[in-house]
Enzyme design. Structure first.
Site, short mmCIF file in Angstrom:
data_model
loop_
_atom_site.label_atom_id
_atom_site.label_comp_id
_atom_site.label_asym_id
_atom_site.label_seq_id
_atom_site.Cartn_x
_atom_site.Cartn_y
_atom_site.Cartn_z
N SER A 11 -15.38 -25.25 -13.12
CA SER A 11 -14.64 -24.63 -12.02
C SER A 11 -15.18 -25.23 -10.72
O SER A 11 -16.40 -25.25 -10.51
CB SER A 11 -14.86 -23.12 -12.01
OG SER A 11 -14.50 -22.58 -13.26
N CYS A 68 -14.66 -14.55 -13.26
CA CYS A 68 -15.06 -15.87 -13.76
C CYS A 68 -16.40 -15.77 -14.46
O CYS A 68 -17.32 -15.13 -13.97
CB CYS A 68 -15.14 -16.88 -12.60
SG CYS A 68 -15.58 -18.53 -13.16
N ASP A 102 -10.90 -16.77 -15.18
CA ASP A 102 -11.30 -18.15 -15.46
C ASP A 102 -12.57 -18.00 -16.29
O ASP A 102 -13.67 -17.93 -15.74
CB ASP A 102 -11.56 -18.88 -14.13
CG ASP A 102 -12.03 -20.31 -14.33
OD1 ASP A 102 -12.12 -20.75 -15.50
OD2 ASP A 102 -12.34 -20.99 -13.33
N TRP A 125 -14.92 -18.48 -20.13
CA TRP A 125 -15.25 -19.36 -21.25
C TRP A 125 -16.18 -18.62 -22.21
O TRP A 125 -16.78 -17.62 -21.84
CB TRP A 125 -15.92 -20.65 -20.75
CG TRP A 125 -17.12 -20.39 -19.90
CD1 TRP A 125 -18.39 -20.15 -20.31
CD2 TRP A 125 -17.16 -20.33 -18.45
NE1 TRP A 125 -19.22 -19.95 -19.24
CE2 TRP A 125 -18.49 -20.06 -18.09
CE3 TRP A 125 -16.20 -20.48 -17.45
CZ2 TRP A 125 -18.90 -19.94 -16.76
CZ3 TRP A 125 -16.61 -20.36 -16.13
CH2 TRP A 125 -17.92 -20.09 -15.79
#
Length: 659
Positions: free
Chosen positions: A439, A611, A656, A658
């Protein structure tokens, strides 16, 4: 007085002129024919987008399309197309981006034909880049797919909100358009064991295909090579790939536009350690994109192409007893295939293992199966084949000996001294080394010629006592700017994202990003500061950040405190998880500010951004929002879930994340 020209003369003169004109026209026409033919030659390129014509020409009856972002779906597609041979069929793997997908309606022209789709889901339930056009076609089209036999294997991750969304959509949509599903949708979960999910599905899928088409397995379980080795003795060095991804010499002679096949070599201008203590290394890098014509927006991702650790590459050469600087090509045995080589060729084994192949992840079961034949110890052969089988014992062995022990290909070769495969077959089997996405931690309004990255260096001990290092983060750590004129560069390109600040700057924003999840919010905050400088009305800007210890890993502390002092950050909430007896995380800080949070969301139209880690943090934060909606919005749990889902649909709750 006699006329100057008799009738005969006039006739002969006219004849000569006529013949001359005819000859000129005729001659021009005969010359024009090749020109005309030249204009017509695009026909073959039109034919190349026809997978039907290619299948007919090469006697194939199974086509395996893949939607792949990191290479796994492509890998699975190749394995399935190879499998077909064991059932007396012929398969081809195909990238939907390269073909005219409306031709699916024609697949019934081929006897016993079948289309398999290996579809990965990317981001927030999106198609992968190479499947975007196919997805659009499915959405817009009303094709008649009656007579098309199909099945779908989907690749996803349970920790994400839109688990396997793309595969589920393709499966449902093909059926709606009249196609016949001949085997159930397979769901692969990368949070669990994606390889095991695929192997289990595949074990049941092929018998169903045999039953449907009335065919039997040929019993041919031998290894089938896809590429043949060519060693080059006296090749001009200018013809050899040295790490480029597309065009030869593209790193020496850079030309825009820059993308995944043509990355830009960005010089590293800053590489500093962010944390003040602790045993981890968190870093901030700045990449210079001056003159590249690259544009980005806050919230986008930067993709970087790392290289493997030279120590591992050299050790592989030692173990296999090969000269890594041998110049080779691996050429596809199927001359009609679009994929001529598994990676750019000609090149050296050293370049292939350094730039093109993934040598650090644990190999998948098909690699073990294909390599088993090269083990001279029958016990090793048996164990390798067992790990590649679908038996519970084999699956358990693969899980413990390969996955849980984090053994990469080098560790496997070191621990099985009888296994010494030819390096060319190993290079054929290993997956491609993929780009890594980060990012972007900057705003292009403030830094138009610079892209900032915030990352943590990955390094850990495995159960076998080895130290495994993250490929990209350790490579980035070594990219230190120097004064000696030699620039440390990073091959990169931009991947657009849906993670965007509100269109109206006056909307409040709530940003939640512990650890390196702070990255996109550095860009967001810089942009909100810039908007204020432009005289725009900017809404509340609230950040929830979390780290372990205030004195160790409070990332960007000085910058964030300055933003708060200037009033750019309305409120900076920090959770230091280990600075007290009980753990405190970002969700606890949210709960402490629940009244303000509810007002911002429910009354002031705030946009929420999350995020970081998908498995725990994002899930816990979402649960906290449910609880706030229940408590302060007087909702039942199901209503609170619907409320947050609506925010997602409206683009007011973005992640966003992961895992």
């Amino acid at each position: 007085m006699e006329p100057l020209l008799s009738n005969l003369d006039i006739f002969l003169f006219s004849l000569i002129v006529g013949l001359f004109v005819y000859w000129v026209v005729f001659r021009k026409k005969t010359e024009a024919i090749p020109e005309f033919k030249k204009l017509e030659t695009p026909a073959p390129t039109a034919r190349e987008t026809s997978f039907i014509e290619k299948m007919k020409k090469t006697g194939k009856n199974i086509v395996v399309f893949y939607g792949s972002q990191t290479g796994t779906a492509e890998e699975f597609a190749n394995r399935l197309s190879k499998d077909a041979q064991r059932y007396g069929m012929k398969g081809m793997a195909a990238d939907p981006e390269e073909y005219d997908m409306s031709e699916l309606s024609r697949l019934k022209e081929i006897d016993n034909s079948l289309a398999i789709f290996c579809m990965a889901t990317y981001g927030e339930g999106d198609p992968t880049d190479n499947a975007q056009d196919f997805y659009d076609w499915l959405q817009e089209g009303d094709a008649d797919l009656d007579g098309l036999n199909y099945t779908v294997f989907s690749l996803g991750n349970k920790t994400y909100e839109h688990y396997n969304a793309m595969g589920k959509y393709v499966d449902k949509r093909l059926s709606e358009l009249g196609a016949k599903r001949i085997f159930d949708l397979g769901l692969g979960d990368d949070d669990g064991n994606l390889e095991e999910d695929f192997v289990s599905w595949r074990e049941q899928f092929w018998p169903a295909v045999c039953e449907h088409f009335g065919v039997e397995a040929t019993g041919e379980e031998s290894s089938i090579r896809q590429y043949e080795l060519k060693v080059h003795e006296d090749l001009n060095m200018n013809k050899i790939y040295t790490g480029e991804l597309g065009r030869l010499k593209s790193f020496e002679n850079q030309k825009p536009p820059f993308d995944s096949k043509n990355p830009f070599l960005a010089p590293v201008t800053v590489n500093r350690k962010l944390n003040k203590g602790g045993d981890r290394h968190l870093m901030h890098l700045e990449l210079d994109i001056t003159g590249s014509k690259i544009r980005y927006e806050s919230g986008d991702h930067v993709a970087v192409y790392p290289t493997n650790d030279a120590t591992i590459v050299n050790r592989l050469g030692e173990v296999l007893g090969v000269d890594l600087d041998t110049v080779i090509s691996l050429n596809n045995l199927d001359e009609e295939s679009n994929k001529k080589h598994p990676f750019p060729c000609p090149t050296t084994y050293r370049t292939a293992l350094t730039h093109y192949l993934d040598i650090t992840n644990s190999p998948r079961t098909n690699v073990l199966y294909e390599l088993a034949q090269y083990a001279s110890d029958p016990k090793d052969q048996e164990n390798m084949r067992k790990m590649a089988s679908s038996s519970p014992e084999g699956k358990a062995l693969y899980q413990s000996w390969v996955l849980d022990s984090c053994r990469n290909i080098l560790a496997i070769l070191e621990d099985l001294p009888s296994l010494r495969p030819p390096i060319d077959h190993l290079c054929e089997l290993l997956p491609r080394l993929q780009a890594r996405y980060y990012s972007i931690a900057s705003s292009s309004k403030v830094h138009p010629n610079s892209i900032h990255i915030c990352a943590v260096v990955v390094e850990y001990k495995t159960k076998t006592g080895r130290t495994n290092k993250g490929v990209a983060t350790n490579w980035l750590k070594s990219k230190v700017p120097t004064d000696n004129g030699h620039k440390a560069t990073v091959p990169m390109y931009i991947r657009k994202s849906q993670f965007r600040l509100p269109f109206k700057a006056s909307n409040p924003v709530i940003m939640i990003g512990p650890g390196t999840g702070i990255a996109p919010f550095m860009g967001f905050i810089q942009e909100r500061a810039w908007l204020r400088e432009q005289g725009k009305e900017v809404g509340e800007t609230v950040l929830y950040f979390g780290c372990r210890h205030k004195n160790e890993d409070f990332l960007y502390q000085e910058e964030l405190e300055a933003f708060e002092k200037e009033g750019v950050l309305t409120r900076l909430n920090v959770a230091f998880s280990r600075d007290q007896e009980h753990k405190v995380y970002v969700q606890h800080q949210l709960k402490n500010n629940k009244e303000a949070v509810w007002r911002q969301i429910h009354t002031d139209n705030a946009h929420i951004y999350i995020c970081g880690d998908a498995r725990n943090m994002a899930r816990d934060v979402q649960t906290t929002f449910y609880e706030i909606a229940e408590e302060l919005g007087g909702m039942m749990h199901t209503q609170a879930v619907d409320y947050i889902k609506k925010l997602m649909t409206k683009g007011r709750y973005s992640q966003d994340v992961w895992s």
